[in-house]
Design an enzyme around this catalytic site. Sequence first.
Site, short mmCIF file in Angstrom:
data_model
loop_
_atom_site.label_atom_id
_atom_site.label_comp_id
_atom_site.label_asym_id
_atom_site.label_seq_id
_atom_site.Cartn_x
_atom_site.Cartn_y
_atom_site.Cartn_z
N ALA A 129 0.92 -1.38 -0.20
CA ALA A 129 -0.12 0.36 -0.09
C ALA A 129 0.45 1.40 0.38
O ALA A 129 2.01 1.17 0.58
CB ALA A 129 -0.87 0.00 1.05
N GLU A 143 1.95 -6.54 7.88
CA GLU A 143 0.33 -5.22 7.49
C GLU A 143 0.56 -5.13 9.51
O GLU A 143 0.36 -4.12 10.15
CB GLU A 143 -0.56 -5.89 7.06
CG GLU A 143 -0.50 -5.51 6.42
CD GLU A 143 0.43 -7.12 5.05
OE1 GLU A 143 -0.25 -7.14 3.73
OE2 GLU A 143 0.44 -7.55 5.83
#
Length: 276
Positions: free
Chosen positions: A80, A148
């Site tokens: 991301a 993450e």
Amino acid sequence: MADTADGTADERRYGEWVAVRRHGRGWVAELALERTAAMNALSTALARDLTAACADLAADPGVRAVVLTSAHPRAFCVGADLKERNGLDDAAFGRHRTVLRAAFTAVLDLPQPAVAAVRGFALGGGYELALSCDLIVADPTAVVGLPEVSVGVIPGGGGTQLLPRRVGAARAAELIFTARRVEAAEALRLGMVDVLAGDGEGAARAEALDLAARIAAHSPVGLRAAKRALRLGQGLGLAAGLEVEDAAWRTVAFSPDRAEGVAAFNEKRTPEWPGL
């Protein structure tokens, strides 16, 4: 799109950072990520363009296999775009999530066999893009992982579901909970990647394109049906899985591709598949 007379691949672009190139007889489509200034970090714009490219590939009966590549020499995709996310309020972040999820789904739902060519970093959403493909080719520089939890989220591009299907629930838990990065040799041993290419900047891409070309030589109807059976049968009991397989078999068994395959075998020649 197909290879031109001088042997270079024809190209179609989707926005600034996504390109599709057709190879060979046009049966293999290379889906290239080219946001090199940001190591292919998944911004909203890149995700939208990737979704659009996948939609066109999925609808193209001439494409028999897809290879997902990166133009960056040191990264497949670093996940991301955290710089973009840092400027989003909650409402914008929710919209951004919807766009990114659509991109992962578009890769995952390609009806053709898909191969990821990984060089360098494939982390977070980048590794999830690779996981969304059917096969992953990596070179010795590859570093993969789902980190993450180290930035306060969880894998959201399919990682918590796709990684256990590759490596088992306990191993996936260890990898996700520790957020650790895994280098190529260990990734191959664990089943996080499938093929280890030779060294060199273009090795993973070349190996993946060669693998896709070998796949694309076979029945396009059969390839799509086999992928559908593999995907839909995951997680089912044996009896239900065999019903999925039978339904997929029937789409091929009564197709012109099946008749051509049998005829070519008996006539000792290469099949000319009618296709879709």
